[in-house]
Design a protein around this motif. Structure first.
Motif, PDB file in Angstrom:
ATOM      1  N   ALA A 179      25.969  17.290  64.183  1.00  0.00           N
ATOM      2  CA  ALA A 179      24.855  18.610  64.720  1.00  0.00           C
ATOM      3  C   ALA A 179      25.206  18.992  62.735  1.00  0.00           C
ATOM      4  CB  ALA A 179      25.559  19.600  65.235  1.00  0.00           C
ATOM      5  N   LEU A 180      23.690  20.165  62.769  1.00  0.00           N
ATOM      6  CA  LEU A 180      23.230  21.110  61.923  1.00  0.00           C
ATOM      7  C   LEU A 180      24.043  22.475  62.010  1.00  0.00           C
ATOM      8  CD1 LEU A 180      19.999  19.344  59.966  1.00  0.00           C
ATOM      9  CD2 LEU A 180      22.548  19.513  59.093  1.00  0.00           C
ATOM     10  N   PRO A 181      24.505  23.418  61.262  1.00  0.00           N
ATOM     11  CA  PRO A 181      24.639  24.339  61.967  1.00  0.00           C
ATOM     12  C   PRO A 181      23.314  25.283  61.952  1.00  0.00           C
ATOM     13  CG  PRO A 181      25.670  24.341  59.593  1.00  0.00           C
ATOM     14  CD  PRO A 181      24.906  22.443  60.043  1.00  0.00           C
ATOM     15  N   PRO A 182      23.122  26.550  62.818  1.00  0.00           N
ATOM     16  CA  PRO A 182      21.818  26.763  63.346  1.00  0.00           C
ATOM     17  C   PRO A 182      21.117  26.937  62.128  1.00  0.00           C
ATOM     18  CG  PRO A 182      24.006  27.923  65.008  1.00  0.00           C
ATOM     19  CD  PRO A 182      24.248  27.126  63.453  1.00  0.00           C
ATOM     20  N   GLU A 185      20.006  23.736  60.475  1.00  0.00           N
ATOM     21  CA  GLU A 185      18.292  23.286  61.441  1.00  0.00           C
ATOM     22  C   GLU A 185      17.268  24.416  61.205  1.00  0.00           C
ATOM     23  OE1 GLU A 185      18.223  22.022  65.769  1.00  0.00           O
ATOM     24  OE2 GLU A 185      19.739  23.852  65.558  1.00  0.00           O
ATOM     25  N   ALA A 186      17.225  25.137  61.367  1.00  0.00           N
ATOM     26  CA  ALA A 186      16.225  26.530  60.949  1.00  0.00           C
ATOM     27  C   ALA A 186      14.844  26.050  60.413  1.00  0.00           C
ATOM     28  CB  ALA A 186      16.588  27.500  61.319  1.00  0.00           C
ATOM     29  N   ILE A 187      16.016  25.874  59.310  1.00  0.00           N
ATOM     30  CA  ILE A 187      15.249  25.711  57.645  1.00  0.00           C
ATOM     31  C   ILE A 187      14.559  24.770  57.980  1.00  0.00           C
ATOM     32  CG2 ILE A 187      15.385  26.024  55.460  1.00  0.00           C
ATOM     33  CD1 ILE A 187      15.532  28.807  56.345  1.00  0.00           C
ATOM     34  N   THR A 212       7.821  30.369  66.818  1.00  0.00           N
ATOM     35  CA  THR A 212       8.609  31.166  68.050  1.00  0.00           C
ATOM     36  C   THR A 212       9.432  30.197  68.710  1.00  0.00           C
ATOM     37  OG1 THR A 212       6.771  30.499  70.034  1.00  0.00           O
ATOM     38  CG2 THR A 212       6.764  32.447  67.861  1.00  0.00           C
ATOM     39  N   GLU A 213       9.676  28.793  68.631  1.00  0.00           N
ATOM     40  CA  GLU A 213      10.243  27.356  69.577  1.00  0.00           C
ATOM     41  C   GLU A 213      11.693  27.743  68.408  1.00  0.00           C
ATOM     42  OE1 GLU A 213      10.813  23.622  71.556  1.00  0.00           O
ATOM     43  OE2 GLU A 213       9.226  24.277  70.855  1.00  0.00           O
ATOM     44  N   ILE A 214      11.421  27.829  67.084  1.00  0.00           N
ATOM     45  CA  ILE A 214      12.192  27.558  66.428  1.00  0.00           C
ATOM     46  C   ILE A 214      13.384  28.884  65.954  1.00  0.00           C
ATOM     47  CG2 ILE A 214      12.608  27.113  63.523  1.00  0.00           C
ATOM     48  CD1 ILE A 214      10.045  25.027  64.012  1.00  0.00           C
ATOM     49  N   VAL A 215      12.848  29.538  65.865  1.00  0.00           N
ATOM     50  CA  VAL A 215      13.258  31.466  66.046  1.00  0.00           C
ATOM     51  C   VAL A 215      13.890  31.727  66.816  1.00  0.00           C
ATOM     52  CG1 VAL A 215      12.716  33.681  65.350  1.00  0.00           C
ATOM     53  CG2 VAL A 215      11.250  32.124  64.663  1.00  0.00           C
ATOM     54  N   ARG A 216      13.139  30.927  68.277  1.00  0.00           N
ATOM     55  CA  ARG A 216      14.382  31.499  69.105  1.00  0.00           C
ATOM     56  C   ARG A 216      15.209  30.833  69.468  1.00  0.00           C
ATOM     57  NH1 ARG A 216      11.842  34.177  74.162  1.00  0.00           N
ATOM     58  NH2 ARG A 216       9.522  34.760  73.693  1.00  0.00           N
ATOM     59  N   GLY A 217      15.005  29.620  68.737  1.00  0.00           N
ATOM     60  CA  GLY A 217      16.385  28.584  68.812  1.00  0.00           C
ATOM     61  C   GLY A 217      17.827  28.857  68.248  1.00  0.00           C
ATOM     62  N   TYR A 218      17.211  29.083  66.960  1.00  0.00           N
ATOM     63  CA  TYR A 218      18.407  30.230  65.891  1.00  0.00           C
ATOM     64  C   TYR A 218      18.954  30.994  66.833  1.00  0.00           C
ATOM     65  CZ  TYR A 218      19.580  32.800  62.700  1.00  0.00           C
ATOM     66  OH  TYR A 218      20.317  33.205  61.681  1.00  0.00           O
ATOM     67  N   LEU A 294      19.281  37.759  60.361  1.00  0.00           N
ATOM     68  CA  LEU A 294      19.316  37.731  61.715  1.00  0.00           C
ATOM     69  C   LEU A 294      20.763  37.160  62.049  1.00  0.00           C
ATOM     70  CD1 LEU A 294      19.212  39.485  64.451  1.00  0.00           C
ATOM     71  CD2 LEU A 294      17.878  37.712  64.558  1.00  0.00           C
ATOM     72  N   LYS A 295      21.984  37.679  61.736  1.00  0.00           N
ATOM     73  CA  LYS A 295      23.642  36.991  61.876  1.00  0.00           C
ATOM     74  C   LYS A 295      24.443  38.123  62.884  1.00  0.00           C
ATOM     75  CE  LYS A 295      22.624  34.549  58.310  1.00  0.00           C
ATOM     76  NZ  LYS A 295      22.405  32.726  58.338  1.00  0.00           N
TER      77      LYS A 295
END
Length: 310
Positions: A179-182, A185-187, A212-218, A294-295
């Motif tokens: 599993a990639l880090p958040p 994975e998002a990038i 938006t699903e990618i951003v929300r998932g991150y 956003l961290k």
């Protein structure tokens, strides 16, 4: 007296000619004595060729080997049979009823003697009594054993599949990916989205849904909150609370970009808005900026604080 004699003479001549007439039907055999199994011929002749019916031959003690078709010879019909007998004794060929022009005629009955074959036992060569010969084997002799072997092989094959092959296959199918880090994975998913070229193919709604699903998932993975299940306003209120509580590292500009992106996506999905290409490209850039800026705020251990004071 002379008249009486003449009348008597004429009457006698008429009777003689009547009795001397050829019979309408006739049955003949070429012999009256045969041995068991020998064949002889029976011939039935009819002195007429029109409207003649010869029924099936009726026999007692004798058997028909063969017969010929009805043949015409000199205004007569002739039919021949080949007969034989397999039992000794005297047998009659009974009278056969034949119809000529709807009138029945009977043939004579004929007697045939069937004799046994005399065997001189003194001249018969003697052979020793042979032992019982076993019959050759057939499929039925081994059928039950074949079925047992097939059933056993089927059970063994099932056992091998169920406990060896299936288990090995399940082990091979177990996921081996990491599993990639958040952020990574998002990038990665943003790059995949670019390769699909959805909005370039008039699939703007699908493009914004996935963006938006990618951003929300991150946000969900990075901040450990259910961002995918919340509405746009709920997500924005939650981030505002986090920022006020100083638990996330971000700027107001980043939150404003997120707000603009989510609002635009809602308009595209629910109000059928159609943004222009520059606006879509700007939203794509804003999505990557949001993910990058956003961290969560790092948790400082008490020991680290003390080290900092020193």
């Amino acid at each position: 007296m002379k008249v009486r004699g003449l009348f008597f003479f004429l009457f006698s001549l008429f009777c003689f000619s009547a009795f001397a007439q050829k019979p309408m039907v006739k049955a003949e055999i070429d012999t009256t004595n045969i041995r068991i199994g020998e064949q002889f011929n029976l011939k039935i002749s009819v002195d007429e060729i029109q409207n003649v019916i010869i029924p099936k031959l009726q026999l007692k003690g004798l058997e028909i080997i063969d017969s010929t078709a009805t043949d015409t010879l000199k205004n007569s019909l002739i039919r021949k049979y080949i007969l034989t007998g397999f039992d000794s004794g005297a047998f009659y060929i009974p009278q056969q009823q034949i119809f000529v022009k709807n009138q029945a005629y009977l043939t004579d009955s004929l007697l045939v003697n069937v004799a046994t074959v005399a065997v001189d036992t003194t001249k018969v060569k003697k052979f020793p009594i042979k032992s019982i010969k076993s019959e050759p084997y057939t499929f039925d002799d081994f059928k039950i054993y074949i079925y047992i072997v097939l059933a056993a092989l089927a059970i063994i094959a099932f056992w091998i599949y169920w406990f060896v092959i299936r288990k090995r296959k399940e082990e091979e199918e177990e996921p081996t990916y990491r599993a990639l880090p958040p952020y990574e994975e998002a990038i990665y998913r943003l790059n995949e989205l670019d390769e699909k070229q959805l909005w370039q193919n008039n699939q703007t709604k699908e493009y914004y849904s996935e963006l938006t699903e990618i951003v929300r998932g991150y946000i969900e993975r990075e901040l450990n909150v259910p961002a995918l299940e919340k509405t746009t306003d709920e997500v924005l209120d939650m981030l505002k609370d986090f920022k006020d509580a100083d638990v996330i590292l971000t700027s107001q500009e980043t939150i404003d970009k997120l707000k603009s992106l989510l609002r635009e996506a809602d308009l595209v999905k629910f109000a059928k808005s159609k943004p222009l290409a520059p606006e879509i490209e700007e939203d794509r850039k804003d999505a990557e900026d949001i993910i990058s800026n956003l961290k969560p705020k790092p948790i400082v251990e008490e020991k680290d604080k003390e080290d900092g004071l020193e």
